[in-house]
Design a protein around this motif. Sequence first.
Motif, PDB file in Angstrom:
ATOM      1  N   LEU A 153       0.867  -1.259   0.053  1.00 50.30           N
ATOM      2  CA  LEU A 153       0.223  -0.121   0.004  1.00 50.30           C
ATOM      3  C   LEU A 153       0.762   1.211   0.093  1.00 50.30           C
ATOM      4  CD1 LEU A 153      -2.703  -0.757   2.605  1.00 50.30           C
ATOM      5  CD2 LEU A 153      -3.080  -0.924   0.057  1.00 50.30           C
ATOM      6  N   VAL A 154       1.773   1.243   0.703  1.00 47.03           N
ATOM      7  CA  VAL A 154       2.798   2.324   0.722  1.00 47.03           C
ATOM      8  C   VAL A 154       3.566   2.687  -0.642  1.00 47.03           C
ATOM      9  CG1 VAL A 154       4.909   3.398   1.888  1.00 47.03           C
ATOM     10  CG2 VAL A 154       3.495   2.251   3.282  1.00 47.03           C
ATOM     11  N   LYS A 155       3.799   1.287  -1.131  1.00 45.92           N
ATOM     12  CA  LYS A 155       4.561   1.540  -2.468  1.00 45.92           C
ATOM     13  C   LYS A 155       3.536   2.115  -3.501  1.00 45.92           C
ATOM     14  CE  LYS A 155       8.350  -1.631  -2.318  1.00 45.92           C
ATOM     15  NZ  LYS A 155       8.562  -1.674  -0.747  1.00 45.92           N
ATOM     16  N   MET A 156       2.412   1.757  -3.391  1.00 46.84           N
ATOM     17  CA  MET A 156       1.254   2.324  -4.333  1.00 46.84           C
ATOM     18  C   MET A 156       1.083   3.822  -3.906  1.00 46.84           C
ATOM     19  SD  MET A 156       0.579  -0.166  -6.489  1.00 46.84           S
ATOM     20  CE  MET A 156      -1.238   0.293  -6.892  1.00 46.84           C
ATOM     21  N   GLY A 157       1.674   4.456  -3.016  1.00 45.53           N
ATOM     22  CA  GLY A 157       1.441   5.968  -2.897  1.00 45.53           C
ATOM     23  C   GLY A 157       0.812   6.413  -1.573  1.00 45.53           C
ATOM     24  N   HIS A 158       0.450   5.081  -0.804  1.00 43.22           N
ATOM     25  CA  HIS A 158      -0.620   5.693   0.235  1.00 43.22           C
ATOM     26  C   HIS A 158       0.207   5.848   1.738  1.00 43.22           C
ATOM     27  CE1 HIS A 158      -4.275   4.606  -1.800  1.00 43.22           C
ATOM     28  NE2 HIS A 158      -3.629   3.848  -2.392  1.00 43.22           N
ATOM     29  N   SER A 159      -0.166   6.805   2.676  1.00 51.19           N
ATOM     30  CA  SER A 159       0.557   6.915   3.779  1.00 51.19           C
ATOM     31  C   SER A 159      -0.495   6.935   4.916  1.00 51.19           C
ATOM     32  CB  SER A 159       1.415   8.411   3.626  1.00 51.19           C
ATOM     33  OG  SER A 159       0.280   9.488   3.361  1.00 51.19           O
ATOM     34  N   LYS A 160      -1.724   7.277   4.812  1.00 51.89           N
ATOM     35  CA  LYS A 160      -2.813   7.360   5.516  1.00 51.89           C
ATOM     36  C   LYS A 160      -3.525   5.629   5.669  1.00 51.89           C
ATOM     37  CE  LYS A 160      -3.420  12.303   5.482  1.00 51.89           C
ATOM     38  NZ  LYS A 160      -4.188  13.585   5.469  1.00 51.89           N
ATOM     39  N   ILE A 161      -2.749   5.044   6.334  1.00 50.17           N
ATOM     40  CA  ILE A 161      -3.176   3.535   6.327  1.00 50.17           C
ATOM     41  C   ILE A 161      -3.840   3.090   7.576  1.00 50.17           C
ATOM     42  CG2 ILE A 161      -2.505   1.174   5.523  1.00 50.17           C
ATOM     43  CD1 ILE A 161      -0.051   2.495   4.056  1.00 50.17           C
ATOM     44  N   GLY A 162      -4.995   2.535   7.289  1.00 50.55           N
ATOM     45  CA  GLY A 162      -5.621   1.818   8.723  1.00 50.55           C
ATOM     46  C   GLY A 162      -5.669   0.424   8.617  1.00 50.55           C
ATOM     47  N   MET A 163      -5.849  -0.367   9.540  1.00 45.32           N
ATOM     48  CA  MET A 163      -6.029  -1.711   9.564  1.00 45.32           C
ATOM     49  C   MET A 163      -7.447  -2.191  10.389  1.00 45.32           C
ATOM     50  SD  MET A 163      -3.338  -4.685  11.185  1.00 45.32           S
ATOM     51  CE  MET A 163      -3.807  -6.634  10.932  1.00 45.32           C
ATOM     52  N   ILE A 164      -7.989  -3.202   9.675  1.00 44.48           N
ATOM     53  CA  ILE A 164      -8.860  -4.299  10.423  1.00 44.48           C
ATOM     54  C   ILE A 164      -8.489  -5.437  10.781  1.00 44.48           C
ATOM     55  CG2 ILE A 164     -11.242  -5.044  10.422  1.00 44.48           C
ATOM     56  CD1 ILE A 164     -12.135  -3.060   8.230  1.00 44.48           C
ATOM     57  N   GLY A 165      -8.051  -5.580  11.957  1.00 42.46           N
ATOM     58  CA  GLY A 165      -7.348  -6.824  12.315  1.00 42.46           C
ATOM     59  C   GLY A 165      -8.430  -7.924  13.079  1.00 42.46           C
ATOM     60  N   GLY A 166      -7.996  -9.127  13.303  1.00 45.95           N
ATOM     61  CA  GLY A 166      -8.686 -10.192  14.103  1.00 45.95           C
ATOM     62  C   GLY A 166      -8.317 -10.148  15.579  1.00 45.95           C
ATOM     63  N   ASN A 167      -8.626 -10.832  16.345  1.00 46.50           N
ATOM     64  CA  ASN A 167      -8.522 -11.040  17.659  1.00 46.50           C
ATOM     65  C   ASN A 167      -7.268 -10.867  18.266  1.00 46.50           C
ATOM     66  OD1 ASN A 167      -8.658 -11.495  20.541  1.00 46.50           O
ATOM     67  ND2 ASN A 167     -10.634 -12.796  20.324  1.00 46.50           N
ATOM     68  N   THR A 168      -6.846  -9.942  18.852  1.00 46.95           N
ATOM     69  CA  THR A 168      -5.401  -9.922  19.440  1.00 46.95           C
ATOM     70  C   THR A 168      -5.124 -11.123  20.503  1.00 46.95           C
ATOM     71  OG1 THR A 168      -5.973  -8.458  21.019  1.00 46.95           O
ATOM     72  CG2 THR A 168      -5.098  -7.437  18.960  1.00 46.95           C
ATOM     73  N   GLN A 169      -6.005 -11.802  20.718  1.00 47.12           N
ATOM     74  CA  GLN A 169      -5.733 -12.901  21.679  1.00 47.12           C
ATOM     75  C   GLN A 169      -5.328 -13.951  20.933  1.00 47.12           C
ATOM     76  OE1 GLN A 169      -5.649 -12.240  25.081  1.00 47.12           O
ATOM     77  NE2 GLN A 169      -5.823 -10.036  24.535  1.00 47.12           N
ATOM     78  N   ASP A 170      -5.581 -14.154  19.670  1.00 48.19           N
ATOM     79  CA  ASP A 170      -5.449 -15.054  18.645  1.00 48.19           C
ATOM     80  C   ASP A 170      -3.784 -14.759  18.418  1.00 48.19           C
ATOM     81  OD1 ASP A 170      -4.728 -16.685  16.720  1.00 48.19           O
ATOM     82  OD2 ASP A 170      -6.261 -16.104  15.406  1.00 48.19           O
ATOM     83  N   PRO A 171      -2.758 -15.659  18.995  1.00 42.77           N
ATOM     84  CA  PRO A 171      -1.474 -15.558  18.870  1.00 42.77           C
ATOM     85  C   PRO A 171      -0.898 -15.900  17.475  1.00 42.77           C
ATOM     86  CG  PRO A 171      -1.865 -17.550  20.034  1.00 42.77           C
ATOM     87  CD  PRO A 171      -3.219 -16.962  19.916  1.00 42.77           C
ATOM     88  N   ILE A 172      -1.819 -16.676  16.797  1.00 40.22           N
ATOM     89  CA  ILE A 172      -1.447 -17.155  15.499  1.00 40.22           C
ATOM     90  C   ILE A 172      -1.569 -16.330  14.345  1.00 40.22           C
ATOM     91  CG2 ILE A 172      -1.742 -19.071  13.757  1.00 40.22           C
ATOM     92  CD1 ILE A 172      -0.822 -19.944  16.626  1.00 40.22           C
TER      93      ILE A 172
END
Length: 346
Positions: free
Chosen positions: A172-191
């Motif tokens: 995403l950065v290489k495509m020119g983006h700098s304002k990047i967010g994330m939708i992640g899963g459960n942080t209690q999932d160590p995998i």
Amino acid sequence: MSHTIKDVAKQAKVSTATVSRVLNGLSGFSKETEEKVLRAIKELGYQPNAIARGLVSNKSNTVGILFPEVSSQFSSNILRGVEEAVHDLGSSVIVCNTASQGKRTMKYLQLLAEKRVDGILFVSEKMTEEYYKQLKSMKVPVVLVSTESYQYPLPFVKVDDKHAAFTATDYLVKMGHSKIGMIGGNTQDPIAGQTRVDGFKQAMAYNGLAIIEESIIHSPGFSFKDGYIHFPKLLEQSPDLTAIFAASDELALGAISSAHKAGIKIPDELSIIGYDNLPVAEMAIPPLTTVAQPLEQMGRVAAEMLFTMMAEGTIVESRIMPHSVVERDSVKRLSMRRGMLYEHQN
């Protein structure tokens, strides 16, 4: 009418013991005798009883595979690779849907022990002490798939989740983006939970971009519903995002659907990259750019590792599988000019 081993022996004019030796690949008979037995089996349409054969060979010719969600495309891709390899090697698969519940997982492990399976593939779930003790008591080889355990000495097949998440964000950065967010899963999932968040943060830091906690939202899981629900929450916290890394394709597709409902055009107004490269990613509108895991190959490799352990009685080396970005249409190319973003004119 179903025929028995006695019928085969009578047809071939040999003893039942000889038929049994032929069926189980043992020695002690001539080539001519073997041909007579095989011809009788074909003529009668005899189907050897798997349980009876297992009593002779001390093998059930079956392996068990445990999934937290059998119906998902993720699981079905892995299962396809497993079944191809297992069937090629002359065995069958017992599929167990654990639904990520400890009690159900233990119940299935006990069932597989009763079925006397020759080995077990344990997919995409955390290995607990309870599971490990049960597996150890079964005294059969075990290979982990799309998961790993630092605590217990079990070989695994998976991608490097942190590295793959880094790759997605760096793309995403290489495509020119700098304002990047994330939708992640459960942080209690160590995998796949915390590791993918860590990869996202590492890529942001590597590229000199600020890590803003409000630009990361954590969902209970990796489903379409999770993406659909948490997409508007992320934009409420960080309305100026130009791109989002979703920690699974289902999360990404849920976000795309939610964006459509909100009148947000993907990728014209917001870019999204997923993770997995499920078949549905190519069918999405727009087709989803994503990080590919070689799921079918992972299943095949895991099965081959399991059979090597079954045959040789040794522990095999774990395998980290390659990942790659599959470019489609959900990410818009941007560039920086005097601090402003503009679209490349191609």
